[in-house]
Each structure stands twice: as C-alpha cells, then as structure tokens.
Design a protein around this motif. Structure first.
Motif, PDB file in Angstrom:
ATOM      1  N   PHE A 192       0.837  -1.211   0.000  1.00  0.00           N
ATOM      2  CA  PHE A 192       0.000   0.000   0.000  1.00  0.00           C
ATOM      3  C   PHE A 192       0.865   1.252   0.000  1.00  0.00           C
ATOM      4  O   PHE A 192       0.571   2.225  -0.699  1.00  0.00           O
ATOM      5  CB  PHE A 192      -0.927  -0.002   1.211  1.00  0.00           C
ATOM      6  CG  PHE A 192      -1.843   1.183   1.273  1.00  0.00           C
ATOM      7  CD1 PHE A 192      -2.925   1.289   0.415  1.00  0.00           C
ATOM      8  CD2 PHE A 192      -1.620   2.211   2.185  1.00  0.00           C
ATOM      9  CE1 PHE A 192      -3.772   2.386   0.459  1.00  0.00           C
ATOM     10  CE2 PHE A 192      -2.452   3.311   2.228  1.00  0.00           C
ATOM     11  CZ  PHE A 192      -3.537   3.394   1.371  1.00  0.00           C
ATOM     12  N   LEU A 239       1.923   1.835  -3.438  1.00  0.00           N
ATOM     13  CA  LEU A 239       0.874   2.471  -4.245  1.00  0.00           C
ATOM     14  C   LEU A 239       0.871   3.976  -4.041  1.00  0.00           C
ATOM     15  O   LEU A 239       0.734   4.757  -4.989  1.00  0.00           O
ATOM     16  CB  LEU A 239      -0.498   1.893  -3.872  1.00  0.00           C
ATOM     17  CG  LEU A 239      -0.812   0.464  -4.286  1.00  0.00           C
ATOM     18  CD1 LEU A 239      -2.163   0.051  -3.720  1.00  0.00           C
ATOM     19  CD2 LEU A 239      -0.824   0.333  -5.800  1.00  0.00           C
ATOM     20  N   ASN A 296       3.927   5.396  -5.843  1.00  0.00           N
ATOM     21  CA  ASN A 296       3.728   5.406  -7.298  1.00  0.00           C
ATOM     22  C   ASN A 296       2.814   6.557  -7.713  1.00  0.00           C
ATOM     23  O   ASN A 296       3.107   7.290  -8.670  1.00  0.00           O
ATOM     24  CB  ASN A 296       3.121   4.085  -7.760  1.00  0.00           C
ATOM     25  CG  ASN A 296       4.113   2.943  -7.727  1.00  0.00           C
ATOM     26  OD1 ASN A 296       5.315   3.156  -7.582  1.00  0.00           O
ATOM     27  ND2 ASN A 296       3.610   1.726  -7.843  1.00  0.00           N
ATOM     28  N   SER A 297       1.699   6.699  -7.003  1.00  0.00           N
ATOM     29  CA  SER A 297       0.740   7.757  -7.326  1.00  0.00           C
ATOM     30  C   SER A 297       1.354   9.127  -7.101  1.00  0.00           C
ATOM     31  O   SER A 297       1.160  10.050  -7.906  1.00  0.00           O
ATOM     32  CB  SER A 297      -0.524   7.603  -6.475  1.00  0.00           C
ATOM     33  OG  SER A 297      -1.122   6.342  -6.669  1.00  0.00           O
ATOM     34  N   LYS A 341      -5.708   0.443  -8.304  1.00  0.00           N
ATOM     35  CA  LYS A 341      -5.904  -0.575  -7.275  1.00  0.00           C
ATOM     36  C   LYS A 341      -7.331  -0.542  -6.750  1.00  0.00           C
ATOM     37  O   LYS A 341      -7.957  -1.599  -6.539  1.00  0.00           O
ATOM     38  CB  LYS A 341      -4.911  -0.352  -6.129  1.00  0.00           C
ATOM     39  CG  LYS A 341      -4.871  -1.496  -5.122  1.00  0.00           C
ATOM     40  CD  LYS A 341      -4.399  -2.777  -5.775  1.00  0.00           C
ATOM     41  CE  LYS A 341      -4.243  -3.902  -4.761  1.00  0.00           C
ATOM     42  NZ  LYS A 341      -3.807  -5.167  -5.400  1.00  0.00           N
ATOM     43  N   PRO A 365      -7.426   2.575  -0.250  1.00  0.00           N
ATOM     44  CA  PRO A 365      -6.904   3.405  -1.342  1.00  0.00           C
ATOM     45  C   PRO A 365      -7.909   4.456  -1.818  1.00  0.00           C
ATOM     46  O   PRO A 365      -7.512   5.550  -2.234  1.00  0.00           O
ATOM     47  CB  PRO A 365      -6.586   2.400  -2.453  1.00  0.00           C
ATOM     48  CG  PRO A 365      -7.325   1.164  -2.109  1.00  0.00           C
ATOM     49  CD  PRO A 365      -7.428   1.142  -0.615  1.00  0.00           C
ATOM     50  N   ASN A 396       1.077  -0.081 -10.438  1.00  0.00           N
ATOM     51  CA  ASN A 396      -0.271   0.265 -10.003  1.00  0.00           C
ATOM     52  C   ASN A 396      -0.280   1.616  -9.309  1.00  0.00           C
ATOM     53  O   ASN A 396       0.713   2.010  -8.694  1.00  0.00           O
ATOM     54  CB  ASN A 396      -0.832  -0.790  -9.041  1.00  0.00           C
ATOM     55  CG  ASN A 396      -1.720  -1.799  -9.754  1.00  0.00           C
ATOM     56  OD1 ASN A 396      -1.942  -1.688 -10.964  1.00  0.00           O
ATOM     57  ND2 ASN A 396      -2.218  -2.782  -9.035  1.00  0.00           N
ATOM     58  N   THR A 397      -1.414   2.288  -9.399  1.00  0.00           N
ATOM     59  CA  THR A 397      -1.640   3.518  -8.641  1.00  0.00           C
ATOM     60  C   THR A 397      -2.826   3.290  -7.712  1.00  0.00           C
ATOM     61  O   THR A 397      -3.487   2.252  -7.765  1.00  0.00           O
ATOM     62  CB  THR A 397      -1.945   4.692  -9.584  1.00  0.00           C
ATOM     63  OG1 THR A 397      -3.168   4.416 -10.294  1.00  0.00           O
ATOM     64  CG2 THR A 397      -0.819   4.912 -10.577  1.00  0.00           C
ATOM     65  N   LEU A 398      -3.092   4.261  -6.858  1.00  0.00           N
ATOM     66  CA  LEU A 398      -4.232   4.149  -5.943  1.00  0.00           C
ATOM     67  C   LEU A 398      -5.539   3.998  -6.711  1.00  0.00           C
ATOM     68  O   LEU A 398      -6.409   3.201  -6.334  1.00  0.00           O
ATOM     69  CB  LEU A 398      -4.291   5.379  -5.030  1.00  0.00           C
ATOM     70  CG  LEU A 398      -3.201   5.488  -3.964  1.00  0.00           C
ATOM     71  CD1 LEU A 398      -3.226   6.874  -3.329  1.00  0.00           C
ATOM     72  CD2 LEU A 398      -3.380   4.420  -2.890  1.00  0.00           C
TER      73      LEU A 398
END
Length: 558
Positions: A325, A328, A331-332, A504, A520, A499-501
């Motif tokens: 998490f 994520l 990444n975002s 996901k 998320p 992956n992003t929020l």
C-alpha cells in the motif's frame, strides 16, 4: 506592415511542442481513413446502438440533474443569509474531491441486496427476496445520480459567481417595471446567469462522456467501455480509435451547442462603481430549513460515502496497510508530481510565448492544444498508444539491424506514455491558472526589463516566475490531484506491474472486494480535499463583495 519572423525560436518551439501534444488526437481522427468493415458490422448488429443511446442519455441526464442541484443551491447561498451559510458555501464543494467511481462503490455496498440498508429492512419487516421493490443502484439512472452528485459543483461555482455579480439596482428597476419577485428570478436573473449555468452543465456532461469507472462497474455499455472492449476484446486498435473519434465528435458537438447557446448574449461593465445586492436574512424555522436543504447534496455526495468507506477501512486497515500500500502511495505521488511539473512548465512556456507574440496563429495553436481537457482520457490514451507503439517497433527495428539487440518497449511500456497523455489531458488546467496570473503582470514591467538588457528567457526566469508563484502553486496542485484521480488513461497505458491508488481501487472493486478497496479510495478522496479548500479560498478572495471598487455596473445586450 511588419512581417512576422517564422524562424523565431519561440514560434518554432511552440509548433514543435504542440505537434507532439496534438499528434495523439490527430491520429485518432486519421484512423477513420482505414475502414474496418467486419468489426463495424459486428458492432452495428450488436452493441453500437447501446453505446450511442446510453452515452447520450448519461450525458444529458447528468446535465439536467446538475443544473437542478447546482443552480438552486447557488441562488440560495448567493441570495439568502441563514444558519451556517459561511461554512456551507465551501462545504458544498467537498463532493468535487470524491471521484464518481468511488461514490459508486460506496453506494453499491450500502444499497445492494446484501448491503446494510436492505438487510435491515428485511429484518425489521420480515421480508424475503421478491417481497418488496428497491431501486437498482447498478443502472443507468444510478450512474446518472452518482455522476451528478460529484459534478454539480461545476454549475454551483459558475452560477454563484453570476448571481453574486448582479447589481442591487437591477431588482429595483425590475420592480419599477411591474415585475414580481418570482418573475424577477425566472425572467431576469436566470436569463442573465444562463451562459454560466450552461457552461457548468457542459463541463459536467463532458465528464460524463469521459467516465469509465462508474459505467464499467454498473455494467452500462457506453463509448468508453466499448473502446476498452474493442481494444482488448477484439484486439483491434484501429476500430477502438474510430470509436474514440466518434465519442470525440459528440464532445465537440456539445461544445459547439454550448457556444451557439450564448453567442448572442454579451455582458459589459460600465465605468460606475457597482453595489451588489444584499442577501435576505432568514431567521427561525425558514433559516433552519434552508440550511438543511443546502447540505443535502453534501450529505449524499460526500458524508454518506465517507462514513461507508471509513467503516470498511477500519475493518480492513490491519490487512491492507502494508508495504504494498505504501508502494501504491509512492507510485501515485511521484507520477502525479512529475506530471504536474511537466504540465506547469509547458503552461508557463505557452503563456509566455503568447505574451511575447501578437501573431494570431501562435494563439490559435496554443488554444488548440488546450482542448485536450475537453476530450476523454480514453481517447487521448488510444491515440498516444498507437503512435508510441509504432515508434517502439521502428526503434527496435533500428537497434536489431545495427546492433543485433532488441531494446523492448522504450516509449509505450514506460511512464513516458502516461506523463505525455496526462500533460495533454490536463494542460488546460495549468494554462488557465498561469494565463490568469500572467494577465496581472503589466507589460511595462517587460519593457523596463528589456531596457535594462534582459532577454526573453531572463525576464521569464527572474521576473515572471517569482511574480507567478501563487498561480504556479495552484496549477501544480490542481494537476497533481487530477492525475491522482485519473483512471481510464492509467488503465490503458500503465507499465507492467505498475499500479496507482486509482487502479488498485478499481481492480479491488471490480472483484467485489469493496472493503479492501476502501483504504486506497479514502487516500484519493483526502488528497482531493486539498484543492477544494484552495479553490474555496480563491473564490472567496475574488468575491465581488471584496472588490467592489474594481468593478463596474453589469449590463447586458442581446
């Protein structure tokens, strides 16, 4: 007459950048030159009518509903003084922080057959399946409602500004002509505010055309879901691009209709000081009912889903909050940060280039690139993927021929593709803020700097950028949050195992793991609240009641 220097470095740079940014959109329309008769025959016989009808019903349904919610709300807050008005006028913007697909997940969990509401009703009244009727949330009407609850602030903000700008003597003049209070609202106020209301409705309808997460989750066949099915199901990128071109034509038609609806209405400011009309003070029961009426959209568009998400997140927090998490979130964050910096840098470049040149083609080229915000992210992503995939094939062909090495997906399989599409999609958001700030800088400042020996780039770096700090910050913030919430373009272009929020949340909800999708989703919503607070402060500072001396009297000609 002085001839324009076509070899001007600024002009060449603008053309080069705009060509790159406009290429995906141009490619989508160029796909129409390559007929796909077999695919289109299949689509025509099966789902094409559903795509057209559902997309139009969704967009126009949202347009009508946001007007019905946002316009009265704007009138009540601009016209009346009641309990809690100062707090409510910014609270009503909170649904903007809630992406429609997250609202859809929340209400599905709440209102579905196995949800708490129907379960309680069955327990209380001893009902069984089939003994009662309950509206189906996973329907076209449900999608219209979900989108309207998060998009009505578009109409509210524009309509409230229009209502607040009305001068006090307008109502007095209307009454002297025998117009009653109700007639004043419907024959004077609403016609004057009509361009603002229609613009807000058009923005909401464009968002409805572009939506993917909500309609996909509710199982509604629209152009956006059809593009994904054609691309991934039929494995036909050209046909998907042609569907995207058809969707874009609806958006362009909407913009043309909005323009023609207001082209004969013009507003002017006279040179006199303006006194805005005083709000009517309500007390007692009317004030209480007005307060309840104004918070209803917030309750259903923000508070109820937040409570549902918090409940799910509390139950699943220990399982969901882990290193994956945090990955994520990272990444975002860095994807949104990189895009925001690139988009704002381009916006600064374009805004300053327009300031330097009075040459009309420069302004037209920059305005064309700014149209990316009016297009669905799916459309831009399809065009970009086709171009970048072709370039990857050419690059690999060269490296294999010269070096006997295949470099793989250099462009289409990397974050470069995402950042490029995000910049095209959200450049207009950044440009609006930068243009507004740039317009406040007097041209005489540039002239003074030039007389001291500063060149164009030096003026931009040492004078304009420091003066544009607040505009740059607001542009960075708005683009950052828009990227955090963007779903369809990310689904199409994200690299493998990235992956992003938003992605996901979509994946978990698509697997009906709504409880796990809550954390998320909440992260996206809480980040989205930041620009809402900023936007509230900005609109409050620009309120006509705070700047009476700089305004003139409102007149209209039709």
């Amino acid at each position: 007459m002085k001839r324009y220097n076509w070899l001007n470095p600024w002009f060449i740079s603008i053309v080069f950048c705009c060509a790159i940014l406009a290429a995906p959109i141009a490619l989508v329309f160029s796909s129409l030159a390559f007929p796909q008769p077999d695919v289109w025959q299949h689509l025509f016989e099966t789902v094409l009518s559903d795509y057209i009808v559902n997309s139009l019903l969704l967009a126009f349904g949202v347009g009508v509903l946001v007007v019905c919610i946002g316009t009265p709300l704007a009138w009540f807050i601009a016209r009346y003084e009641f309990y809690g008005r100062k707090q409510i006028k910014w609270i009503v913007l909170l649904p903007m922080a809630m992406p429609a697909y997250i609202l859809a997940y929340s209400y599905t969990g709440l209102l579905d057959f196995s949800g708490p509401l129907q379960s309680y009703l069955r327990v209380i009244f001893d009902w069984q399946y089939g003994d009662y009727y309950f509206p189906e949330i996973r329907s076209l009407n449900g999608a219209i409602l979900m989108l309207s609850l998060v998009l009505y602030p578009y109409v509210y903000m524009l309509a409230k500004t229009a209502f607040s700008d009305l001068p006090a003597n307008l109502e007095e003049v209307s009454k002297s002509l025998g117009i009653s209070s109700n007639q004043y609202i419907f024959k004077v106020v609403f016609p004057l505010a009509r361009p603002a209301i229609l613009m807000g409705a058009a923005l909401a309808m464009m968002e409805a055309f572009a939506d993917y997460g909500t309609v996909q989750y509710f199982g509604i066949s629209t152009f956006t879901t059809g593009i994904f099915r054609t691309w991934f199901g039929l494995a036909n990128g050209i046909a998907a691009a042609q569907l995207a071109a058809m969707l874009t034509s609806f958006v362009v038609l909407l913009l043309v209709l909005e323009y023609f609806s207001r082209r004969k209405i013009k507003y002017y400011f006279q040179g006199q000081k303006m006194a805005v009309s005083k709000r009517q003070v309500l007390t007692g029961l009317p004030s209480f009912f007005m307060m309840i009426l104004c918070v209803l959209p917030v309750i259903f568009g923000f508070i109820v889903p937040i409570i549902q998400l918090l409940g799910w997140a509390f139950d699943s927090f220990s399982e969901q909050f882990d290193s994956a998490f945090v990955g994520l979130i990272w990444n975002s964050f860095y994807l949104a940060s990189i895009t925001a910096i690139c988009a704002v840098s381009l916006a600064l470049f374009f805004a300053y280039a327009k300031r330097l040149s009075r040459f009309k083609p420069v302004h037209l080229i920059v305005s064309f690139v700014g149209l990316g915000y009016a297009l669905p992210g799916t459309v831009i992503a399809i065009g970009a993927l086709l171009i970048l995939s072709w370039l990857d094939v050419q690059i690999n062909g060269i490296t294999e021929t010269w070096f006997d090495v295949s470099v793989g997906l250099v462009l289409s399989g990397t974050l470069f593709a995402l950042v490029l599409v995000y910049c095209i999609r959200f450049l207009a958001v950044a440009m609006h803020n930068i243009d507004t700030g740039m317009a406040r800088i007097k041209p005489s400042i540039d002239d003074a700097a030039k007389s001291l020996g500063h060149g164009s780039f030096s003026i931009l770096k040492n004078i304009h950028v420091p003066l544009l700090t607040s505009s740059v910050f607001s542009a960075l913030l708005l683009v950052f949050v828009d990227v955090m919430k963007e779903l369809p373009a990310t689904l199409i272009l994200r690299p493998f195992n990235f992956n992003t929020l938003a992605v996901k949340t979509f994946e978990l909800a698509s697997d009906e793991r709504l409880m796990e999708a809550a954390l998320p989703a909440l992260a996206i919503v809480f980040v989205g609240i930041i620009p809402v607070v900023f936007l509230t402060r900005m609109t409050e500072q620009n309120s006509p009641r705070r700047s009476l001396k700089s305004k003139g009297q409102y007149v209209t000609s039709q």
